[in-house]
Structure formats: structure tokens, C-alpha cells
Design a protein around this motif. Structure first.
Motif, PDB file in Angstrom:
ATOM      1  N   CYS A 163       0.830  -1.209   0.000  1.00 53.03           N
ATOM      2  CA  CYS A 163       0.000   0.000   0.000  1.00 53.03           C
ATOM      3  C   CYS A 163       0.862   1.256   0.000  1.00 53.03           C
ATOM      4  N   ALA A 167       0.516   3.985  -2.756  1.00 49.73           N
ATOM      5  CA  ALA A 167       0.182   5.358  -2.357  1.00 49.73           C
ATOM      6  C   ALA A 167       1.162   6.356  -2.947  1.00 49.73           C
ATOM      7  N   ALA A 207      -9.296   5.252  -1.960  1.00 52.35           N
ATOM      8  CA  ALA A 207      -8.002   5.908  -2.178  1.00 52.35           C
ATOM      9  C   ALA A 207      -7.620   5.963  -3.648  1.00 52.35           C
ATOM     10  N   MET A 426      -2.409  13.372   4.650  1.00 44.52           N
ATOM     11  CA  MET A 426      -3.273  13.757   3.546  1.00 44.52           C
ATOM     12  C   MET A 426      -3.582  15.254   3.574  1.00 44.52           C
ATOM     13  N   ARG A 432      -4.389  11.861  -2.377  1.00 44.92           N
ATOM     14  CA  ARG A 432      -5.549  11.061  -1.988  1.00 44.92           C
ATOM     15  C   ARG A 432      -5.187   9.597  -1.811  1.00 44.92           C
ATOM     16  N   SER A 433      -4.264   9.125  -2.612  1.00 42.24           N
ATOM     17  CA  SER A 433      -3.901   7.711  -2.533  1.00 42.24           C
ATOM     18  C   SER A 433      -3.253   7.342  -1.206  1.00 42.24           C
ATOM     19  N   LEU A 435      -4.525   7.502   1.529  1.00 41.41           N
ATOM     20  CA  LEU A 435      -5.538   6.815   2.330  1.00 41.41           C
ATOM     21  C   LEU A 435      -5.327   5.305   2.322  1.00 41.41           C
ATOM     22  N   ALA A 436      -4.656   4.807   1.282  1.00 40.95           N
ATOM     23  CA  ALA A 436      -4.391   3.367   1.199  1.00 40.95           C
ATOM     24  C   ALA A 436      -3.550   2.871   2.366  1.00 40.95           C
TER      25      ALA A 436
END
Length: 511
Positions: A163, A167, A207, A426, A432-433, A435-436
Motif C-alpha cells: 500500500c 500510495a 483511495a 493527507m 488522496r492515494s 488513504l491506502a
């Protein structure tokens, strides 16, 4: 003595250039992760040798009994039972299994280090977090337990690493394959992990919505595989299913808690059914501790009677749920407290002691299930160094200090900390990615909250590991701090080269 030292040194010296040549072949970007992985393995090997062939619990002995006597059951992870069986059949012991666990954990930690660097974390902090994981006794020793939960935690670390790379918007297909492998591990190494993988998939979808096809493949396929194994393949090859009383123990525990707190809620017919399974006094006593299922399920609770009357017991559960949903919800949240709340007292989180009883948790007592088993020697601690073993026991015991439980052993604390760290990242970075990075932790937390029989540390050990690994994200550089096209590993050198040279001092006094 001098001659021996010279001879040993003469033999060792040619190895130094060879090691340097091997290091030079490693790509520059991979040198730090490889070094971190090797250092983590060195520390893990110390824990492994201190508790050789590995730390054990009641479940460990159960695994060995099941796979060596033909009593294969799917109440535990059959995939991990297979690993136990292979280790016993090939080597005659369990050391090979725990050694491979250290290698897998060290490699996963090196992979996480690489992912943190890709997210802009400085090398020193990207290396410090994985090393802290293996140095701290609560997390460092978890990888050498003969436990399905250890393999589950290693899979969670691998998922976190994948992740982190995703991300950072690193698109190589390898990271998606590693994510799929990690989700497969989460699916097969714990029977109630379906919510974990499903929730992780939903967070990943939020995400990276454009990658929904790959996210679906990495999460739905492992879930489908685990379901097919549990309900199709395992029964077909003779693996026994868990008993009905094991499946519905959570419902029985809810009834017990409700009866202890509000016996007037129950109908006469409900009490008649309950009394056929256990004395009503036992139902009340079992419900006095809402955190554990075991007190209720212990004798004089009649499991065969509970399985015979399971339908009527579920009717009782449904009636109480309709009349007093507050009692049922309270019982459920109390039992899953380790997933969402800080411990209130020492009994809220059970931490496995670092010793194996002489009777192997009752299995080797006269007349016990493994009284004359030839595999009993494999179920004991036999370290090569008594001093190293004493040091390991001292460190593990010191970490079990009640005042340290909230920090070293509380998975719920590190779940919330991980979310706050990710949210801060964030907000600071338009990414936004990112969030992963919370996907795996969210899945693990929800899975335990949905179904857990007791407040055992092992159920929430993985979020503790991931929380330690998330801490360096607090130092991740903002994209504006990077030079265009600069690699994080070379950013410091590029910035120094771009900085104008300062003028020389005018005089010695000014210098």
C-alpha cells in the motif's frame, strides 16, 4: 593464540572485497531496504535463538496434535497447519518454520522501508521504524511464535508495504501482485478474516478509485479462494468442520451476559432451554465477565446439548436482541474492546507468557492426548545459550509491565494513531492515494470488532506492528519540498548542488 587469530583474519579478509562487490551490484535505491532487511533478520535471529525453536502456546500444541494424529480441523488455519506438518515431517521439529517466519518478516520490513522512502520519508526514519519493530519485545518476538496469528501479522506487514508503494503512485505490477499475496495470507491464516480483506478493499477503492479492477482482483480473488477452501476443498479431503457450538459460541456468550445483567428479560421457555445446556447459575457466572467466551463454554456447559438445542438457543438470542438490544450490543462491544478501546485493567489484554509448561498445556499429562507422542521433544524451549535465553525472557517479561501495556501491547491505540497519522499526511500533502496506508489497519480492526472470543493480544498484534511502521510518515516531505524529477534518495544531494555557493570569509576573524 596469535597464530590462530592471524589465520582466522587471513581467511576473513578475502571475504571483505567479495561483500563489497556484492553490495556494489545492488542498485543504489535498494541498498537501504536491503540493509534494513538484513539488520532486521539479525535481530530476529537473536530472538529466535533465545527461544529456540520458537515461542509456543496452547494453540501450538493443538496444531501439532492435530497434524500428527490425523485430527485435521478447520477451526484453526488449515494453511498454517500444513506449514506445521511440513516442518515436522521434513526436519522433525518446528525451528524451520519459525526461521522462515523471521526471513519473511525481515523481507517485508525491508519492503516497507523502501515504500516509506518512496513517500518522502528520510532514510534514517524509514530504517528506524522497521528496526524498532524487531527490537521491541512485544513485536520482535511475535514473528517467532508458532501461531497462525504470526503468519497473519507478517501478511499484514507485506500488505502495508504494498500500500505504501501504491500510495506513492508507483505503478509497477509487482506491487499489485505483492498486495494480492498479502491479502491471500490474510484470508487463509485466520478464519474470520473476510471482513478484514473486504474493508481493506473498500478503503483502497476510496483511495484509488481508478484502479478498481486491480483492487477487486487483489481482494475478491483471495476471499473467494479462502471460501472455496473452507467450504469446499477442506471438507472434500476429510478436514473436519468446527463444531456448531464453536460457530455460535459468540451468541451463547451474548445470552450469558444478558442473563447475568437482566434475568427478568428471559421467558420461561428460554430458561428451560438454557437449563438443559448448563445450570442457570453457570450462565450467570459466565456472563459476569463480558470480555471472554471461555468461562461460559467450560464445564458444566454441555456442548453436545448446545449443538442439539442450537436452534432454540438462537431463538432465545433473537428474543433478547429484540427486547434489550442494549444488552446485546454491550456484550459485543465489551468482547471486542481490544479493537477499539484502551485497556481498563490488566485482564483486558492477555499476553502469552514466554514459557512452555512441562505438561505442554495439559497435553502430555498421563492419559493426555499426547502422552506418548514422539513429537513431544519438539514442543519445548531448547536454546543453544542459557545466557541468551535468560536475556530474552528478561526482556519479554520487562515488556509485560502493566504500566507499559497501553503502549506496547494495545492494538486499538495504534489503530487510532495510524488513522491520525494518515489524515495528517493527507492534509499536508494533496495525495488522496495516501488513504491506502490505513486500509490494512482498518480491515484488521473491523474483523476483530465483528467477531472475537476474548481480549488476547495476538488478535490485535498486527495493528501494533503497522502503527510502529506508520510513525515515520509524520516526517514525510511535502511534494513542494522536492526538486522537479528528483529521486527521494538523491534529493539531499541535488538540493545541495542547486544551492548557490556562499562567498568566502573576508578575514580570519570573520571566519
Amino acid at each position: 593464540m596469535t597464530t590462530i587469530s592471524r589465520f582466522t583474519g587471513a581467511r576473513f579478509l578475502p571475504m571483505v572485497p567479495a561483500l563489497r562487490r556484492a553490495a556494489d551490484r545492488v542498485p543504489e535505491r535498494a541498498r537501504l531496504p536491503v540493509a534494513v532487511g538484513l539488520l532486521c533478520e539479525a535481530v530476529l535471529l537473536l530472538w529466535w535463538l533465545a527461544f529456540y525453536p520458537g515461542l509456543m502456546s496452547f494453540d501450538t500444541v493443538t496444531y501439532v496434535w492435530q497434524v500428527t494424529t490425523g485430527h485435521w480441523r478447520s477451526d484453526h488455519s488449515v494453511a498454517y497447519d500444513v506449514l506445521v506438518w511440513l516442518s515436522l515431517q521434513i526436519t522433525g521439529g518446528l525451528a524451520a518454520l519459525t526461521f522462515l517466519q523471521t526471513v519473511a518478516l525481515a523481507a517485508s520490513l525491508g519492503y516497507v522501508c523502501h515504500g516509506l522512502r518512496a513517500l518522502g520519508v528520510r532514510g534514517r526514519w524509514a530504517a528506524a521504524a522497521p528496526l524498532a519493530v524487531v527490537l521491541v519485545p512485544s513485536t520482535g518476538t511475535f514473528g517467532i511464535f508458532v501461531w497462525k496469528d504470526s503468519a497473519y501479522a507478517i501478511a499484514a506487514v507485506l500488505a502495508f508495504g504494498a500500500c505504501a508503494h501504491l500510495a506513492a503512485r508507483q505503478r509497477p505490477l509487482l506491487h499489485w501482485w505483492l498486495l494480492a499475496a498479502a491479502m491471500t495470507g490474510l484470508s487463509v491464516f485466520r478464519n474470520n478474516s473476510y471482513p478484514a480483506v473486504a474493508v481493506a478493499g473498500l478503503v483502497l477503492l476510496a483511495a484509488m478509485p481508478r484502479r478498481w479492477r486491480r483492487i477487486a482482483a487483489a481482494t475478491l480473488v483471495p476471499t473467494a479462494l479462502a471460501l472455496a477452501l473452507n467450504f469446499g476443498v477442506y471438507p472434500a479431503i476429510g478436514v473436519q468442520k468446527p463444531s456448531t457450538s464453536s460457530y455460535y459460541a459468540f451468541n451463547y456468550a451474548d445470552i450469558s451476559v444478558a442473563y447475568h445483567r437482566a434475568p427478568q428479560t428471559f421467558r420461561r421457555s428460554d430458561l428451560a432451554v438454557m437449563s438443559q445446556v448448563a445450570p442457570l447459575a453457570h450462565w450467570s457466572a459466565g456472563g459476569s465477565n463480558c470480555s471472554w467466551v471461555d468461562p461460559l463454554m467450560a464445564p458444566p456447559f454441555d456442548r453436545p446439548a448446545a449443538e442439539r438445542l442450537n436452534g432454540k438457543l438462537l431463538d432465545t438470542w433473537g428474543h433478547v436482541l429484540a427486547k434489550r438490544p442494549d444488552l446485546m450490543l454491550s456484550a459485543h462491544l465489551c468482547r471486542g474492546r481490544i479493537a477499539w478501546a484502551l485497556p481498563r485493567n490488566d485482564s483486558d489484554i492477555f499476553i502469552q507468557p514466554p514459557v512452555v509448561p512441562a505438561d505442554r498445556f495439559g497435553y502430555s499429562r498421563p492419559g493426555g492426548l499426547m502422552d506418548h507422542s514422539r513429537f513431544l521433544p519438539a514442543l519445548r524451549t531448547d536454546p543453544p545459550s542459557d545466557g541468551l535465553h535468560s536475556a530474552g525472557v528478561w526482556a519479554y517479561t520487562a515488556a509485560r509491565t502493566p504500566e507499559l501495556t497501553w503502549f506496547l501491547w494495545t492494538g486499538s491505540l495504534w489503530c487510532w494513531a495510524t488513522y491520525l497519522i494518515v489524515l495528517r499526511m493527507m492534509r499536508r500533502r494533496p495525495l488522496r492515494s495516501a488513504l491506502a496506508l490505513a486500509a490494512t489497519t482498518a480491515g484488521l480492526q473491523v474483523a476483530v470488532l465483528v467477531a472475537t472470543p476474548a481480549g488476547l493480544f495476538r488478535y490485535m498484534a498486527a495493528p501494533v506492528l503497522l502503527g510502529f511502521l506508520a510513525l515515520p510518515l509524520l516526517t514525510a516531505a511535502h511534494p513542494a519540498d522536492r526538486l522537479p524529477g528528483a529521486d527521494p534518495a538523491r534529493r539531499g544531494r541535488a538540493r545541495a548542488a542547486a544551492r548557490p555557493q556562499s562567498a568566502p570569509p573576508r578575514s580570519g576573524a570573520a571566519a
